[in-house]
Scaffold this motif. Structure first.
Motif, PDB file in Angstrom:
ATOM      1  N   ALA A 119      37.832  51.658  35.864  1.00 19.34           N
ATOM      2  CA  ALA A 119      38.216  53.010  35.440  1.00 19.34           C
ATOM      3  C   ALA A 119      37.274  53.980  34.752  1.00 19.34           C
ATOM      4  O   ALA A 119      37.140  54.861  34.899  1.00 19.34           O
ATOM      5  N   ALA A 120      36.470  53.008  34.018  1.00 15.92           N
ATOM      6  CA  ALA A 120      35.492  53.588  32.813  1.00 15.92           C
ATOM      7  C   ALA A 120      34.235  53.451  33.611  1.00 15.92           C
ATOM      8  O   ALA A 120      33.109  54.145  33.057  1.00 15.92           O
ATOM      9  N   GLY A 121      34.225  53.121  34.792  1.00 15.88           N
ATOM     10  CA  GLY A 121      32.757  53.287  35.627  1.00 15.88           C
ATOM     11  C   GLY A 121      32.288  52.071  36.057  1.00 15.88           C
ATOM     12  O   GLY A 121      31.158  52.141  36.823  1.00 15.88           O
ATOM     13  N   ALA A 122      32.632  50.723  35.702  1.00 18.58           N
ATOM     14  CA  ALA A 122      32.303  49.751  36.170  1.00 18.58           C
ATOM     15  C   ALA A 122      32.465  49.236  37.468  1.00 18.58           C
ATOM     16  O   ALA A 122      33.554  49.527  38.204  1.00 18.58           O
ATOM     17  N   LEU A 123      31.642  48.345  38.118  1.00 19.56           N
ATOM     18  CA  LEU A 123      31.743  48.080  39.411  1.00 19.56           C
ATOM     19  C   LEU A 123      32.780  46.701  39.725  1.00 19.56           C
ATOM     20  O   LEU A 123      32.388  45.514  38.985  1.00 19.56           O
ATOM     21  N   PHE A 124      33.505  46.843  40.443  1.00 17.79           N
ATOM     22  CA  PHE A 124      34.721  45.567  40.329  1.00 17.79           C
ATOM     23  C   PHE A 124      34.304  44.479  40.657  1.00 17.79           C
ATOM     24  O   PHE A 124      34.558  43.440  40.237  1.00 17.79           O
ATOM     25  N   TRP A 125      33.827  44.247  42.037  1.00 16.63           N
ATOM     26  CA  TRP A 125      33.171  43.165  42.352  1.00 16.63           C
ATOM     27  C   TRP A 125      32.125  42.353  41.586  1.00 16.63           C
ATOM     28  O   TRP A 125      32.025  41.000  41.512  1.00 16.63           O
ATOM     29  N   TRP A 126      31.144  42.975  41.047  1.00 20.58           N
ATOM     30  CA  TRP A 126      30.336  42.526  39.851  1.00 20.58           C
ATOM     31  C   TRP A 126      30.986  41.857  38.925  1.00 20.58           C
ATOM     32  O   TRP A 126      30.656  40.829  38.148  1.00 20.58           O
ATOM     33  N   MET A 127      32.249  42.673  38.239  1.00 15.13           N
ATOM     34  CA  MET A 127      32.954  42.208  37.210  1.00 15.13           C
ATOM     35  C   MET A 127      33.670  40.703  37.541  1.00 15.13           C
ATOM     36  O   MET A 127      33.643  39.744  36.692  1.00 15.13           O
ATOM     37  N   LEU A 128      34.162  40.667  38.621  1.00 13.71           N
ATOM     38  CA  LEU A 128      35.072  39.705  39.115  1.00 13.71           C
ATOM     39  C   LEU A 128      34.231  38.429  39.428  1.00 13.71           C
ATOM     40  O   LEU A 128      34.385  37.371  39.165  1.00 13.71           O
ATOM     41  N   LEU A 129      33.257  38.398  40.219  1.00 15.08           N
ATOM     42  CA  LEU A 129      32.624  37.544  40.904  1.00 15.08           C
ATOM     43  C   LEU A 129      31.582  37.026  40.013  1.00 15.08           C
ATOM     44  O   LEU A 129      31.208  35.707  40.236  1.00 15.08           O
ATOM     45  N   SER A 130      31.147  37.600  39.167  1.00 15.63           N
ATOM     46  CA  SER A 130      30.065  37.226  38.171  1.00 15.63           C
ATOM     47  C   SER A 130      30.716  36.135  37.209  1.00 15.63           C
ATOM     48  O   SER A 130      30.132  35.071  36.725  1.00 15.63           O
ATOM     49  N   ARG A 131      31.750  36.607  36.607  1.00 17.58           N
ATOM     50  CA  ARG A 131      32.665  35.609  35.916  1.00 17.58           C
ATOM     51  C   ARG A 131      33.169  34.552  36.417  1.00 17.58           C
ATOM     52  O   ARG A 131      33.260  33.291  35.816  1.00 17.58           O
ATOM     53  N   TRP A 132      33.625  34.570  37.593  1.00 22.70           N
ATOM     54  CA  TRP A 132      33.872  33.562  38.541  1.00 22.70           C
ATOM     55  C   TRP A 132      32.923  32.269  38.585  1.00 22.70           C
ATOM     56  O   TRP A 132      33.417  31.312  38.503  1.00 22.70           O
ATOM     57  N   ALA A 133      31.643  32.753  38.937  1.00 19.35           N
ATOM     58  CA  ALA A 133      30.517  32.144  39.025  1.00 19.35           C
ATOM     59  C   ALA A 133      30.258  31.335  37.815  1.00 19.35           C
ATOM     60  O   ALA A 133      30.245  30.098  37.740  1.00 19.35           O
ATOM     61  N   MET A 134      30.354  32.030  36.587  1.00 16.04           N
ATOM     62  CA  MET A 134      29.935  31.377  35.506  1.00 16.04           C
ATOM     63  C   MET A 134      31.144  30.367  34.849  1.00 16.04           C
ATOM     64  O   MET A 134      31.014  29.382  34.313  1.00 16.04           O
ATOM     65  N   SER A 135      32.504  30.748  35.371  1.00 15.08           N
ATOM     66  CA  SER A 135      33.434  29.782  34.938  1.00 15.08           C
ATOM     67  C   SER A 135      33.486  28.736  35.503  1.00 15.08           C
ATOM     68  O   SER A 135      33.658  27.554  35.140  1.00 15.08           O
ATOM     69  N   LEU A 136      33.002  28.461  36.960  1.00 18.48           N
ATOM     70  CA  LEU A 136      32.738  27.548  37.797  1.00 18.48           C
ATOM     71  C   LEU A 136      31.577  26.678  37.197  1.00 18.48           C
ATOM     72  O   LEU A 136      31.829  25.529  37.063  1.00 18.48           O
ATOM     73  N   ILE A 137      30.594  27.113  36.883  1.00 15.70           N
ATOM     74  CA  ILE A 137      29.396  26.659  36.094  1.00 15.70           C
ATOM     75  C   ILE A 137      29.895  25.779  34.904  1.00 15.70           C
ATOM     76  O   ILE A 137      29.767  24.652  34.589  1.00 15.70           O
ATOM     77  N   LEU A 138      30.857  26.347  34.109  1.00 15.55           N
ATOM     78  CA  LEU A 138      31.316  26.029  32.816  1.00 15.55           C
ATOM     79  C   LEU A 138      32.320  24.647  33.089  1.00 15.55           C
ATOM     80  O   LEU A 138      32.063  23.690  32.306  1.00 15.55           O
ATOM     81  N   VAL A 139      32.905  24.758  33.908  1.00 16.82           N
ATOM     82  CA  VAL A 139      34.030  23.507  34.243  1.00 16.82           C
ATOM     83  C   VAL A 139      33.266  22.443  34.690  1.00 16.82           C
ATOM     84  O   VAL A 139      33.615  21.385  34.263  1.00 16.82           O
TER      85      VAL A 139
END
Length: 312
Positions: A279-299
């Motif tokens: 709602a503040a102007g950020a792009l949805f899929w960049w927020m979701l997929l980038s953090r999913w990718a990082m969480s996958l790497i961390l685990v």
């Protein structure tokens, strides 16, 4: 038939109350102390000093120096505080998206790190992992995101950034903290009862089967599926009751809880917080997929680390 159903439901609900009460009391004390401390730091300008110190790092990420104030506000406060500051800045959609990802990775750090510590992950590791993840993703997104022209209109902000007297500060803190505590208590008891009911009627087993393929990709055990859903829907602070109870009851091992912590540390509350940033102007899929990718790497890094340590 109905008598048996209602009897099992009532028994499950009663069983959840003692554990939920202990967790709620622990969370209330933690919230009061931490929220007051953050307000004091903000009032005396400590948070502003920290943001000034971080400004050069943010310029390397392609963000203006003042963006650091939004990050620090979220780091010690919550996503609402970060968005209030972010919305007062003139940022492009690209910059807002990068900043939002960093904030979603590392926000409400003191409270949420305390929750994760109680579930089996060290305080230092949580701080380091989430903070580094925020900056790594910031650098990565600045490198790979396409240029997006234009800035977005600022949404309305409240008096979070308005100077207050000490009396005004205390009044604002007391009201906001009381509302937060009421919300947390309702959610803690509700989630605890729901978890017992889902377990009693075998629904958790069904959820485990349904999400097993996705959790396998993330490197997470199937038995963490319900906790994964709770963290993604409600976040760490509100979903902590169920997670703490599961660990203390021995339903999930400390090692499995630690793996889950590495995932949800950077990727949780993917409904409310993500849509707030959207709602503040950020792009949805960049927020979701980038953090999913990082969480996958961390685990998977954590799993590899255990194998290496075990061999040594």
């Amino acid at each position: 038939m109905n008598s048996g159903f209602f009897s099992r439901t009532l028994t499950a609900a009663k069983t959840a109350i003692p554990g939920a009460s202990r967790t709620a009391w622990w969370m209330v004390r933690l919230v009061v102390v931490i929220s007051f401390g953050v307000e004091v730091l903000r009032y005396f300008g400590i948070i502003s000093l920290l943001s000034d110190f971080l400004s050069p790092f943010f310029e390397l990420i392609g963000l203006p120096g003042e963006a650091s104030l939004a990050f620090i506000s979220g780091y010690f406060g919550n996503v609402y505080a970060a968005i209030a500051v972010m919305s007062s800045l003139e940022l492009t959609t690209r910059a807002i998206s990068i900043l939002a990802v960093m904030i979603l990775c590392a926000h409400n750090m003191i409270l949420e790190s305390a929750v994760q510590k109680k579930c089996g992950t060290s305080l230092v590791r949580t701080f380091v992992t989430r903070t580094l993840s925020a900056f790594i993703l910031g650098f990565a997104l600045n490198f790979i995101m396409p240029d997006l022209s234009g800035s977005v209109s600022a949404v309305a902000i409240d008096d979070i950034v308005t100077p207050l007297t000490i009396v005004g500060l205390l009044q604002k803190w007391a009201v906001s903290t009381l509302l937060l505590i009421i919300k947390m208590i309702i959610l803690i008891f509700g989630l605890s009862i729901m978890q017992r009911l889902l377990s009693e009627f075998g629904i958790i087993r069904l959820l485990s089967k349904l999400f097993r393929p996705l959790l396998t990709i993330f490197g997470l055990p199937a038995r963490t599926s319900f906790l994964w859903i709770v963290a993604n829907v409600l976040g760490l602070a509100y979903g902590s009751a169920v997670m703490i109870e599961e660990v203390e009851a021995g339903n999930i091992s400390p090692k499995d809880a630690d793996l889950l912590n590495h995932h949800i540390g950077v990727s949780h509350s993917n409904l409310e917080d993500v849509f707030l940033c959207f709602a503040a102007g950020a792009l949805f899929w960049w927020m979701l997929l980038s953090r999913w990718a990082m969480s996958l790497i961390l685990v998977w890094e954590r799993r590899l680390e255990r194998i290496i340590v075990h061999k040594i």
